[in-house]
Design an enzyme around this catalytic site. Structure first.
Site, PDB file in Angstrom:
ATOM      1  CG  PHE A  12      -1.562   1.186   1.653  1.00 34.07           C
ATOM      2  CD1 PHE A  12      -2.201   2.035   0.753  1.00 34.07           C
ATOM      3  CD2 PHE A  12      -1.556   1.534   3.011  1.00 34.07           C
ATOM      4  CE1 PHE A  12      -2.784   3.221   1.192  1.00 34.07           C
ATOM      5  CE2 PHE A  12      -2.148   2.702   3.445  1.00 34.07           C
ATOM      6  CZ  PHE A  12      -2.750   3.557   2.533  1.00 34.07           C
ATOM      7  CG  ASN A  33       7.484 -11.129   1.073  1.00 35.72           C
ATOM      8  OD1 ASN A  33       6.584 -10.322   0.871  1.00 35.72           O
ATOM      9  ND2 ASN A  33       7.711 -11.657   2.272  1.00 35.72           N
ATOM     10  CB  THR A  36       0.701  -8.040   2.891  1.00 37.47           C
ATOM     11  OG1 THR A  36       1.890  -7.250   3.007  1.00 37.47           O
ATOM     12  CG2 THR A  36       0.651  -9.035   4.028  1.00 37.47           C
ATOM     13  N   GLY A  37       1.642  -7.509  -0.347  1.00 35.72           N
ATOM     14  CA  GLY A  37       1.583  -6.579  -1.472  1.00 35.72           C
ATOM     15  C   GLY A  37       1.132  -7.310  -2.724  1.00 35.72           C
ATOM     16  CG  LEU A  74       7.836   1.725   3.262  1.00 39.53           C
ATOM     17  CD1 LEU A  74       9.126   2.489   3.052  1.00 39.53           C
ATOM     18  CD2 LEU A  74       6.776   2.247   2.301  1.00 39.53           C
ATOM     19  CE  LYS A  92      13.957 -16.045   9.949  1.00 37.45           C
ATOM     20  NZ  LYS A  92      13.692 -17.433   9.454  1.00 37.45           N
ATOM     21  CE1 TYR A 146       4.087  -3.935  11.759  1.00 35.78           C
ATOM     22  CE2 TYR A 146       3.278  -2.612  13.590  1.00 35.78           C
ATOM     23  CZ  TYR A 146       3.618  -2.731  12.256  1.00 35.78           C
ATOM     24  OH  TYR A 146       3.495  -1.641  11.421  1.00 35.78           O
ATOM     25  CE  LYS A 150       7.396  -2.156  11.218  1.00 38.73           C
ATOM     26  NZ  LYS A 150       7.842  -1.623   9.932  1.00 38.73           N
ATOM     27  NE  ARG A 187      -3.258  -2.123   7.435  1.00 45.32           N
ATOM     28  CZ  ARG A 187      -2.227  -1.569   6.810  1.00 45.32           C
ATOM     29  NH1 ARG A 187      -1.548  -0.629   7.405  1.00 45.32           N
ATOM     30  NH2 ARG A 187      -1.883  -1.960   5.592  1.00 45.32           N
TER      31      ARG A 187
HETATM   32  P1  NAD Z   1       1.473  -3.535   3.278  1.00 49.34           P
HETATM   33  O1  NAD Z   1       1.245  -4.859   3.921  1.00 49.34           O
HETATM   34  O2  NAD Z   1       0.523  -3.100   2.221  1.00 49.34           O
HETATM   35  O3  NAD Z   1       2.933  -3.445   2.666  1.00 49.34           O
HETATM   36  C1  NAD Z   1       4.031  -4.164   3.144  1.00 49.34           C
HETATM   37  C2  NAD Z   1       4.818  -4.697   1.937  1.00 49.34           C
HETATM   38  O4  NAD Z   1       5.993  -5.379   2.407  1.00 49.34           O
HETATM   39  C3  NAD Z   1       4.008  -5.715   1.124  1.00 49.34           C
HETATM   40  O5  NAD Z   1       4.125  -5.442  -0.244  1.00 49.34           O
HETATM   41  C4  NAD Z   1       4.641  -7.052   1.487  1.00 49.34           C
HETATM   42  O6  NAD Z   1       4.494  -8.004   0.466  1.00 49.34           O
HETATM   43  C5  NAD Z   1       6.086  -6.638   1.744  1.00 49.34           C
HETATM   44  N1  NAD Z   1       6.817  -7.534   2.664  1.00 49.34           N
HETATM   45  C6  NAD Z   1       6.403  -7.966   3.883  1.00 49.34           C
HETATM   46  N2  NAD Z   1       7.357  -8.744   4.444  1.00 49.34           N
HETATM   47  C7  NAD Z   1       8.392  -8.799   3.557  1.00 49.34           C
HETATM   48  C8  NAD Z   1       9.644  -9.455   3.548  1.00 49.34           C
HETATM   49  N3  NAD Z   1      10.035 -10.233   4.569  1.00 49.34           N
HETATM   50  N4  NAD Z   1      10.445  -9.307   2.467  1.00 49.34           N
HETATM   51  C9  NAD Z   1      10.048  -8.537   1.416  1.00 49.34           C
HETATM   52  N5  NAD Z   1       8.864  -7.905   1.359  1.00 49.34           N
HETATM   53  C10 NAD Z   1       8.040  -8.021   2.426  1.00 49.34           C
HETATM   54  O7  NAD Z   1       1.522  -2.463   4.473  1.00 49.34           O
HETATM   55  P2  NAD Z   1       1.707  -0.884   4.431  1.00 49.34           P
HETATM   56  O8  NAD Z   1       0.585  -0.278   5.161  1.00 49.34           O
HETATM   57  O9  NAD Z   1       2.035  -0.423   3.054  1.00 49.34           O
HETATM   58  O10 NAD Z   1       3.000  -0.712   5.372  1.00 49.34           O
HETATM   59  C11 NAD Z   1       4.292  -0.428   4.838  1.00 49.34           C
HETATM   60  C12 NAD Z   1       5.273  -0.199   5.978  1.00 49.34           C
HETATM   61  O11 NAD Z   1       4.842   0.898   6.786  1.00 49.34           O
HETATM   62  C13 NAD Z   1       5.417  -1.403   6.923  1.00 49.34           C
HETATM   63  O12 NAD Z   1       6.763  -1.507   7.311  1.00 49.34           O
HETATM   64  C14 NAD Z   1       4.569  -1.007   8.111  1.00 49.34           C
HETATM   65  O13 NAD Z   1       5.012  -1.615   9.315  1.00 49.34           O
HETATM   66  C15 NAD Z   1       4.738   0.504   8.143  1.00 49.34           C
HETATM   67  N6  NAD Z   1       3.608   1.162   8.806  1.00 49.34           N
HETATM   68  C16 NAD Z   1       2.422   1.316   8.158  1.00 49.34           C
HETATM   69  C17 NAD Z   1       1.352   1.924   8.806  1.00 49.34           C
HETATM   70  C18 NAD Z   1       0.041   2.182   8.139  1.00 49.34           C
HETATM   71  O14 NAD Z   1      -0.872   2.688   8.792  1.00 49.34           O
HETATM   72  N7  NAD Z   1      -0.151   1.885   6.866  1.00 49.34           N
HETATM   73  C19 NAD Z   1       1.506   2.359  10.142  1.00 49.34           C
HETATM   74  C20 NAD Z   1       2.717   2.148  10.776  1.00 49.34           C
HETATM   75  C21 NAD Z   1       3.772   1.561  10.090  1.00 49.34           C
HETATM   76  N1  UDP Z   2     -11.039  -2.775  14.463  1.00 47.41           N
HETATM   77  C1  UDP Z   2     -12.415  -2.899  14.454  1.00 47.41           C
HETATM   78  N2  UDP Z   2     -12.977  -3.598  13.432  1.00 47.41           N
HETATM   79  C2  UDP Z   2     -12.263  -4.169  12.432  1.00 47.41           C
HETATM   80  C3  UDP Z   2     -10.849  -4.012  12.444  1.00 47.41           C
HETATM   81  C4  UDP Z   2     -10.280  -3.320  13.498  1.00 47.41           C
HETATM   82  O1  UDP Z   2     -13.121  -2.394  15.329  1.00 47.41           O
HETATM   83  O2  UDP Z   2     -12.857  -4.780  11.533  1.00 47.41           O
HETATM   84  C5  UDP Z   2     -10.423  -1.966  15.552  1.00 47.41           C
HETATM   85  C6  UDP Z   2      -9.239  -2.614  16.230  1.00 47.41           C
HETATM   86  O3  UDP Z   2      -9.645  -3.432  17.304  1.00 47.41           O
HETATM   87  C7  UDP Z   2      -8.452  -1.391  16.689  1.00 47.41           C
HETATM   88  C8  UDP Z   2      -8.765  -0.327  15.630  1.00 47.41           C
HETATM   89  O4  UDP Z   2      -9.944  -0.793  14.960  1.00 47.41           O
HETATM   90  O5  UDP Z   2      -8.925  -0.949  17.928  1.00 47.41           O
HETATM   91  C9  UDP Z   2      -7.647  -0.161  14.605  1.00 47.41           C
HETATM   92  O6  UDP Z   2      -7.301  -1.444  14.139  1.00 47.41           O
HETATM   93  P1  UDP Z   2      -6.341  -1.690  12.890  1.00 47.41           P
HETATM   94  O7  UDP Z   2      -6.221  -3.166  12.723  1.00 47.41           O
HETATM   95  O8  UDP Z   2      -6.793  -0.883  11.735  1.00 47.41           O
HETATM   96  O9  UDP Z   2      -4.942  -1.059  13.335  1.00 47.41           O
HETATM   97  P2  UDP Z   2      -4.121  -0.990  14.700  1.00 47.41           P
HETATM   98  O10 UDP Z   2      -4.057   0.441  15.026  1.00 47.41           O
HETATM   99  O11 UDP Z   2      -4.827  -1.757  15.785  1.00 47.41           O
HETATM  100  O12 UDP Z   2      -2.812  -1.625  14.374  1.00 47.41           O
END
Ligand code: NAD
Ligand code: UDP
Length: 312
Positions: A12, A33, A36-37, A74, A92, A146, A150, A187
């Site tokens: 994303f 990999n 989730t993408g 990311l 890991k 997680y 992190k 989410r």
């Molecule tokens: P996402 O799941 O859409 O993207 C993660 C990407 O990483 C995916 O394309 C997945 O295939 C790839 N991936 C996962 N594990 C891997 C591995 N071991 N090797 C290679 N690729 C791998 O999630 P996102 O929301 O786009 O999040 C991106 C980054 O931002 C993540 O590191 C996440 O922890 C961080 N982040 C996102 C949010 C948010 O609200 N979206 C909040 C806090 C942190």
């Molecule tokens: N949540 C919810 N319904 C759903 C998914 C999540 O009520 O279908 C709640 C979850 O329990 C949390 C908040 O929404 O309190 C945000 O969850 P999310 O998984 O989006 O991200 P988080 O901030 O918990 O990593």
């Protein structure tokens, strides 16, 4: 033109970041990999000759990739459903994967960015959260793979900076939403929108009084780019998020308003260790980056709903 590595680039946030970096004229290597993408997120630029896609897991040692000016890390599943489905691999990814990337930064002299998270603060006892708060994290719960992964990644970033003088940038990202979230991401924003568009119950965990502060993806990516451009002494960790805080019940109401579907709520058990509240203090990002979010939740939800309407 810079040569930039983006890991997790098919996800994303990663795919939006690559859009912006390509617009700026850079050459991109994207590693993912595809757990989730999806290639769907990046198919529109795969024919661009300035991008190379490599399907690879960051926990495995890297092939020879050449020189990079910048690395954005990311790679990591972000949805609790996904990061808890293989917790050992999640851990890991944040520790072993980050070690591989920091070594690459050390060898090539690249500046390196870490997508860290508000989960560093766990279930915070201090509200709202500044970067100085050390957090309230359960080290052995179902979210720990997680959160602690992190936290370990941030530790490794700072130790590499102190030992090898590499240039690091750490963003603590608060809940971000927008187009290209996966329909099955799990989410809350995508769940509520998909459920509402399908006329299903909206699944509210617990009593729905827990809060989150939701940032629209374009605002967040702007923050990434600005942070990467800062002088070396600015390392973060820097909170990036939208400080407007909502309960999950308020979010459900807004989603129903903007989809136009008035469905019912289905209350489910609150998952273990689910944070009760979360809201960033972004004074540091305002001061150092001159950055603050511009897209508020109602507008962001409408854009995101338009995206999901074409997919469900
Ligand atoms: P996402 O799941 O859409 O993207 C993660 C990407 O990483 C995916 O394309 C997945 O295939 C790839 N991936 C996962 N594990 C891997 C591995 N071991 N090797 C290679 N690729 C791998 O999630 P996102 O929301 O786009 O999040 C991106 C980054 O931002 C993540 O590191 C996440 O922890 C961080 N982040 C996102 C949010 C948010 O609200 N979206 C909040 C806090 C942190
Ligand atoms: N949540 C919810 N319904 C759903 C998914 C999540 O009520 O279908 C709640 C979850 O329990 C949390 C908040 O929404 O309190 C945000 O969850 P999310 O998984 O989006 O991200 P988080 O901030 O918990 O990593």
């Amino acid at each position: 033109m810079k040569r930039i590595l983006v890991t997790g680039g098919a996800g994303f946030l990663g795919s939006h970041l690559i859009d912006r970096l390509l617009e700026q004229g850079h050459e991109i290597v994207c590693i993912d990999n595809l757990k989730t993408g999806s290639l769907d997120n990046i198919e529109h630029f795969l024919f661009n000759e300035r991008i190379t896609f490599i399907q690879h897991d960051v926990t495995e040692s890297f092939p020879e990739l050449g020189h990079f000016d910048e690395i954005y890390n990311l790679a990591c599943p972000a949805s609790p459903v996904h990061y808890q489905s293989d917790p050992i691999h999640t851990f890991k990814t944040s520790v072993l994967g980050v070690l591989h990337l920091l070594e690459l930064a050390r060898k090539t002299g690249a500046k390196i960015f870490q997508a860290s998270t508000s989960e560093i603060y766990g279930d915070p006892l201090v509200h709202p959260q500044t970067e100085h708060y050390w957090g309230n994290v359960n080290p052995i719960g179902i979210r720990s793979c997680y959160d602690e992964g992190k936290r370990g990644a941030e530790t490794l970033f700072f130790d590499y900076a102190r030992m090898y003088d590499i240039e690091i940038k750490i963003a603590r990202i608060f809940n971000t939403y927008g187009p290209r979230m996966d329909v099955k991401d799990g989410r809350v924003v995508s769940n509520f929108i998909v459920q509402s568009l399908q006329n299903k119950h909206l699944t509210v965990y617990g009593d729905g009084q827990q809060t989150r502060s939701f940032c629209y993806v374009d605002d967040l990516i702007e923050g990434f780019l600005l942070l990467m451009e800062t002088p070396k002494e600015i390392t973060g960790p820097l909170n990036l998020g939208n400080p407007n805080e909502f309960t999950m019940l308020q979010l459900a109401e807004k989603v129903m308003r903007w989809t136009g579907n008035d469905t019912t709520l289905q209350f489910k058990l609150l998952p273990q260790d689910d944070p009760k509240q979360r809201k960033p203090v972004i004074d540091e990002a305002k001061r150092l980056l001159n950055w603050e979010p511009t897209v508020m939740l109602d507008e962001g939800l409408q854009k995101t709903i338009a995206y999901f309407k074409e997919r469900v």
